[in-house]
Design a protein around this motif. Structure first.
Motif, PDB file in Angstrom:
ATOM      1  N   THR A 148      13.583 -24.876 -28.812  1.00 32.83           N
ATOM      2  CA  THR A 148      13.524 -25.937 -27.803  1.00 32.83           C
ATOM      3  C   THR A 148      13.085 -27.268 -28.430  1.00 32.83           C
ATOM      4  OG1 THR A 148      11.209 -25.471 -27.231  1.00 32.83           O
ATOM      5  CG2 THR A 148      12.914 -24.251 -26.033  1.00 32.83           C
ATOM      6  N   THR A 149      12.436 -27.177 -29.581  1.00 28.86           N
ATOM      7  CA  THR A 149      11.968 -28.340 -30.340  1.00 28.86           C
ATOM      8  C   THR A 149      12.063 -27.989 -31.812  1.00 28.86           C
ATOM      9  OG1 THR A 149      10.400 -29.037 -28.627  1.00 28.86           O
ATOM     10  CG2 THR A 149       9.964 -29.802 -30.867  1.00 28.86           C
ATOM     11  N   THR A 150      12.545 -28.922 -32.626  1.00 29.88           N
ATOM     12  CA  THR A 150      12.545 -28.681 -34.072  1.00 29.88           C
ATOM     13  C   THR A 150      12.057 -29.914 -34.822  1.00 29.88           C
ATOM     14  OG1 THR A 150      14.855 -29.388 -34.425  1.00 29.88           O
ATOM     15  CG2 THR A 150      14.470 -27.038 -33.952  1.00 29.88           C
ATOM     16  N   THR A 166       9.898 -22.279 -29.722  1.00 30.54           N
ATOM     17  CA  THR A 166      10.964 -21.468 -29.147  1.00 30.54           C
ATOM     18  C   THR A 166      10.757 -21.194 -27.655  1.00 30.54           C
ATOM     19  OG1 THR A 166       9.847 -19.439 -29.857  1.00 30.54           O
ATOM     20  CG2 THR A 166      11.519 -20.348 -31.336  1.00 30.54           C
ATOM     21  N   PHE A 167      11.841 -20.882 -27.009  1.00 32.33           N
ATOM     22  CA  PHE A 167      11.882 -20.514 -25.600  1.00 32.33           C
ATOM     23  C   PHE A 167      10.967 -19.314 -25.330  1.00 32.33           C
ATOM     24  CE2 PHE A 167      13.981 -18.154 -22.125  1.00 32.33           C
ATOM     25  CZ  PHE A 167      14.136 -19.161 -21.192  1.00 32.33           C
ATOM     26  N   PRO A 168      10.225 -19.320 -24.230  1.00 28.49           N
ATOM     27  CA  PRO A 168      10.328 -20.223 -23.076  1.00 28.49           C
ATOM     28  C   PRO A 168       9.452 -21.478 -23.135  1.00 28.49           C
ATOM     29  CG  PRO A 168       8.862 -18.420 -22.538  1.00 28.49           C
ATOM     30  CD  PRO A 168       9.360 -18.157 -23.938  1.00 28.49           C
ATOM     31  N   ASP A 169       8.748 -21.695 -24.251  1.00 28.01           N
ATOM     32  CA  ASP A 169       7.960 -22.921 -24.376  1.00 28.01           C
ATOM     33  C   ASP A 169       8.898 -24.103 -24.603  1.00 28.01           C
ATOM     34  OD1 ASP A 169       5.442 -21.558 -24.195  1.00 28.01           O
ATOM     35  OD2 ASP A 169       5.779 -20.853 -26.237  1.00 28.01           O
ATOM     36  N   SER A 170       8.845 -25.091 -23.734  1.00 26.26           N
ATOM     37  CA  SER A 170       9.824 -26.179 -23.808  1.00 26.26           C
ATOM     38  C   SER A 170       9.335 -27.409 -23.060  1.00 26.26           C
ATOM     39  CB  SER A 170      11.164 -25.715 -23.211  1.00 26.26           C
ATOM     40  OG  SER A 170      12.038 -26.799 -23.020  1.00 26.26           O
ATOM     41  N   ILE A 171       9.258 -28.534 -23.756  1.00 28.54           N
ATOM     42  CA  ILE A 171       8.920 -29.801 -23.106  1.00 28.54           C
ATOM     43  C   ILE A 171      10.031 -30.215 -22.156  1.00 28.54           C
ATOM     44  CG2 ILE A 171       8.621 -32.280 -23.514  1.00 28.54           C
ATOM     45  CD1 ILE A 171       7.093 -31.610 -26.019  1.00 28.54           C
ATOM     46  N   GLY A 172      11.281 -29.991 -22.580  1.00 29.16           N
ATOM     47  CA  GLY A 172      12.403 -30.328 -21.721  1.00 29.16           C
ATOM     48  C   GLY A 172      12.357 -29.578 -20.405  1.00 29.16           C
ATOM     49  N   LEU A 212       0.660 -27.616 -20.434  1.00 29.88           N
ATOM     50  CA  LEU A 212       1.106 -27.466 -21.824  1.00 29.88           C
ATOM     51  C   LEU A 212      -0.061 -27.689 -22.770  1.00 29.88           C
ATOM     52  CD1 LEU A 212       4.340 -28.776 -23.475  1.00 29.88           C
ATOM     53  CD2 LEU A 212       2.146 -29.520 -24.417  1.00 29.88           C
ATOM     54  N   THR A 213      -0.142 -26.855 -23.804  1.00 29.71           N
ATOM     55  CA  THR A 213      -1.158 -27.002 -24.837  1.00 29.71           C
ATOM     56  C   THR A 213      -0.481 -27.301 -26.164  1.00 29.71           C
ATOM     57  OG1 THR A 213      -2.585 -25.398 -23.717  1.00 29.71           O
ATOM     58  CG2 THR A 213      -3.096 -25.893 -26.027  1.00 29.71           C
ATOM     59  N   LEU A 214      -0.823 -28.445 -26.765  1.00 23.57           N
ATOM     60  CA  LEU A 214      -0.245 -28.853 -28.042  1.00 23.57           C
ATOM     61  C   LEU A 214      -1.205 -28.514 -29.167  1.00 23.57           C
ATOM     62  CD1 LEU A 214       2.116 -30.403 -29.466  1.00 23.57           C
ATOM     63  CD2 LEU A 214       0.753 -32.487 -29.171  1.00 23.57           C
ATOM     64  N   GLU A 215      -0.689 -27.847 -30.203  1.00 22.14           N
ATOM     65  CA  GLU A 215      -1.507 -27.447 -31.350  1.00 22.14           C
ATOM     66  C   GLU A 215      -1.421 -28.503 -32.454  1.00 22.14           C
ATOM     67  OE1 GLU A 215      -3.271 -24.898 -30.812  1.00 22.14           O
ATOM     68  OE2 GLU A 215      -2.210 -24.045 -29.101  1.00 22.14           O
ATOM     69  N   GLU A 216      -2.253 -28.336 -33.477  1.00 19.01           N
ATOM     70  CA  GLU A 216      -2.301 -29.295 -34.584  1.00 19.01           C
ATOM     71  C   GLU A 216      -1.037 -29.261 -35.439  1.00 19.01           C
ATOM     72  OE1 GLU A 216      -4.684 -31.580 -35.341  1.00 19.01           O
ATOM     73  OE2 GLU A 216      -5.607 -31.036 -33.421  1.00 19.01           O
ATOM     74  N   ASP A 217      -0.356 -28.113 -35.477  1.00 17.49           N
ATOM     75  CA  ASP A 217       0.800 -27.958 -36.359  1.00 17.49           C
ATOM     76  C   ASP A 217       2.128 -28.312 -35.682  1.00 17.49           C
ATOM     77  OD1 ASP A 217       0.977 -25.891 -34.581  1.00 17.49           O
ATOM     78  OD2 ASP A 217       1.186 -24.300 -36.082  1.00 17.49           O
ATOM     79  N   GLY A 218       2.063 -29.063 -34.572  1.00 21.49           N
ATOM     80  CA  GLY A 218       3.267 -29.460 -33.877  1.00 21.49           C
ATOM     81  C   GLY A 218       3.799 -28.441 -32.891  1.00 21.49           C
ATOM     82  N   LYS A 219       3.207 -27.260 -32.891  1.00 24.20           N
ATOM     83  CA  LYS A 219       3.619 -26.229 -31.936  1.00 24.20           C
ATOM     84  C   LYS A 219       2.959 -26.493 -30.582  1.00 24.20           C
ATOM     85  CE  LYS A 219       5.848 -23.775 -35.070  1.00 24.20           C
ATOM     86  NZ  LYS A 219       5.361 -22.473 -35.537  1.00 24.20           N
ATOM     87  N   TYR A 220       3.510 -25.902 -29.542  1.00 30.16           N
ATOM     88  CA  TYR A 220       2.897 -26.015 -28.225  1.00 30.16           C
ATOM     89  C   TYR A 220       3.296 -24.808 -27.380  1.00 30.16           C
ATOM     90  CZ  TYR A 220       7.556 -27.804 -26.951  1.00 30.16           C
ATOM     91  OH  TYR A 220       8.906 -27.952 -26.772  1.00 30.16           O
ATOM     92  N   THR A 221       2.552 -24.584 -26.315  1.00 28.55           N
ATOM     93  CA  THR A 221       2.851 -23.490 -25.404  1.00 28.55           C
ATOM     94  C   THR A 221       2.768 -23.975 -23.967  1.00 28.55           C
ATOM     95  OG1 THR A 221       0.525 -22.811 -25.432  1.00 28.55           O
ATOM     96  CG2 THR A 221       2.032 -21.656 -26.932  1.00 28.55           C
TER      97      THR A 221
END
Length: 584
Positions: A148-150, A166-172, A212-221
């Protein structure tokens, strides 16, 4: 010998086809423009035939067809999604061999076919056409196969993706969920939320942070407790209205201030999140250039904030950043794989669709009983049109090759005087037939843009907003927060449109026009002179300009009524499910 690569995106929404010939993008067009079905997902057969014709080749001259996603990986995610859903779509649509079968059958093509992952195609669509030798790459959308984000980097004529969410985590999908909660359609109403946001305040920002929770490494959930899109019926769960303390807004219900505040809070949260992601990407790559694509990259308000609040010095957003633009990326990936010594030419304009000659227009109009002016001999079309604009007329403007992507940029546009107080309301209500809060964009001569707008670089694709600083009062293009989504126009990319702006400037001392897409609500942008004539007849556009022919409403009322009664204006339709982002 010519090198010809076809790129295709299809079978989801916004299907499109393009062709790269000898490193140059020769043609690109969405299938909806031919079929007249908004968001048409079908294999782009008409667009494919147009691309062959524009490149002057036959099907046997194609070196390769490049497809914008991996059907096998997509089918894995689709099957996973089906296992969570209360209703299912036909299994036939999920068969990964379906794509190859349809390309072979419907296009009659038996040559090589290459498949690339969805976000690879997004990344390639922005980097290869940016003109940058190297750049960091950020792609953000609803969902591809799984990504969902790269995060990536483009260098040495190659694109490498080194991180993903990756899905289902998605800002969109988060943005689409709030879009649905606010009573707008998913996969289309997101623009409305962006336009609504400046009317609100950030009163629900704390609640947004719980989604949404954003992590330090650019990942989020995502906190899936608030979302229900996995079940395939709606985007939000019953917990979301509880979080906001407000019921879901019904479609077409009154837009209360609290819903405007939710839109504002969502937009601010998106901007904050994307800025943090961009800063992470800069730290990882050290690149000065940023390339963006994916549906979220069409959020022009966020784009401007990213450039201002990150260390990147230059940004390139692919003008067709949605799935239609993935056809460009797939073609670019195949081209650079087959011909690694070749460079792809930068994309400086999007006039890549069909054009029609004066003779085509004459044949159409002479077959009707409409009164019209033929200005070919006098050569004064632009002066006449500028005069009508200065008189406050709304103009349907049809000129040259059609634009690729969601924005009208002076080829298939509705134009008006930005200084007229009620111009925005008039076009919204009587032409576009859409919500009155949605803003219109200004087209401005590039050489004079800095006098009127607070921006320090050209913006040819309407993909950034900035503050209006002009001494001219322009209520029709100035949003409630004093912003505008500008299109800069120059003589290189669209000389005729630039000359029209100059003619208007001569009459008014205003080098700016209101520019919006030539269509009505729920219709694709017009493609042919016939499409433009239908839109003109069924709306309150005052005057239609088809190349060097001018048709006015005045004096044609009875004739147009007869054309409507003869079903001249009938059109087919296709609609996505407006309540949920379609994963199957």
């Amino acid at each position: 010998m010519n090198r010809n690569i076809i790129g295709i995106s299809a079978f989801y929404h916004d299907s499109a086809c393009c062709i790269i010939q000898n490193g140059k993008l020769i043609a690109a067009v969405e299938e909806e423009r031919f079929s007249r079905k908004k968001n048409d997902p079908d294999l782009p057969v008409n667009a494919f035939m147009y691309c062959l014709d524009q490149a002057g080749i036959s099907i046997s001259d194609i070196d390769c067809i490049a497809y914008y996603e991996d059907p096998v990986k997509k089918s894995e995610r689709q099957l996973w999604s089906i296992s969570n859903q209360v209703s299912t779509d036909p299994i036939y649509d999920i068969d990964p061999q379906h794509v190859i079968r349809q390309i072979r059958k419907e296009l009659g093509y038996d040559g090589p076919i290459k498949f690339y992952e969805h976000h690879q195609s997004h990344a390639a669509s922005t980097f290869y056409f940016s003109g940058f030798d190297s750049a960091a790459i950020l792609t953000v959308d609803g969902v591809g196969e799984w990504a969902t984000t790269t995060y990536g980097i483009g260098k040495n004529n190659k694109v490498e993706l080194f991180g993903e969410v990756t899905f289902p985590d998605s800002i969109g999908l988060l943005y689409s969920t709030i879009t649905s909660y606010l009573g707008f359609e998913v996969n289309g109403g997101e623009y409305k939320v962006m336009g609504l946001a400046p009317y609100g305040e950030n009163k629900y920002l704390e609640q947004m942070h719980q989604l949404l929770t954003l992590e330090e490494d650019g990942k989020y959930t995502l906190n899936l407790k608030y979302f229900d899109f996995l079940r395939g019926e709606r985007m939000y769960s019953d917990e979301l209205p509880k979080l906001f303390g407000l019921p879901v807004r019904e479609k077409d219900a009154e837009m209360g201030q609290h819903y405007m505040d939710i839109a504002k809070s969502l937009q601010t949260f998106l901007e904050e999140t994307l800025i943090k992601m961009a800063n992470y990407l800069y730290e990882k790559t050290g690149e000065e250039n940023l390339c963006m694509a994916g549906g979220v990259a069409l959020n022009c308000v966020a784009n401007g904030k990213i450039l201002k609040n990150s260390p990147f010095k230059r940004m390139y957003v692919q003008p067709a950043s949605g799935d239609s633009g993935c056809s460009l990326g797939a073609a670019a990936l195949a081209y650079t794989e087959l011909y690694p010594e070749d460079k792809i030419e930068p994309l400086t304009n999007v006039y890549l669709g069909p054009s029609y000659t004066g003779k085509d227009v004459e044949n159409l109009l002479s077959a009707t009983s409409l009164n019209y002016e033929d200005c070919r001999e006098d050569g004064d079309t632009l002066q006449r049109v500028a005069q009508k604009l200065a008189e406050g007329k709304v103009i349907g403007w049809f000129n040259g090759r059609m634009e690729f992507g969601p924005r009208s940029l002076g080829a298939r546009s509705i134009l008006g005087d930005p200084r007229v107080l009620d111009m925005r309301d008039r076009i919204n209500a009587m032409v576009k037939k859409r919500e009155g809060f949605r803003p219109f964009a200004p087209a401005v001569l590039e050489k004079k843009m800095f006098e009127h707008f607070d921006i320090d670089h050209a913006s040819p694709f309407m993909l950034e907003t900035c503050q209006v600083k002009s001494t001219i009062d322009m209520p029709a293009i100035t949003h409630v927060d004093n912003s505008a989504r500008i299109q800069s126009v120059n003589d290189t990319d669209n000389p005729r449109f630039a000359q029209l702006l100059r003619e208007f400037d001569k009459l008014t001392n205003c080098p700016i026009l209101l520019n919006t897409s030539f269509n009505i609500k729920d219709e694709p942008i017009v493609c042919t002179p016939e499409d433009a004539l239908v839109c003109f007849i069924t709306t309150d556009i005052d005057c239609l300009v088809l190349e060097d022919f001018i048709i006015s409403k005045e004096g044609n009322e009875i004739t147009m009524l007869e054309m409507i009664n003869n079903n001249f204006t009938e059109r087919g339709r296709f609609e996505l499910n407006p309540n949920v982002y379609t994963f199957i």
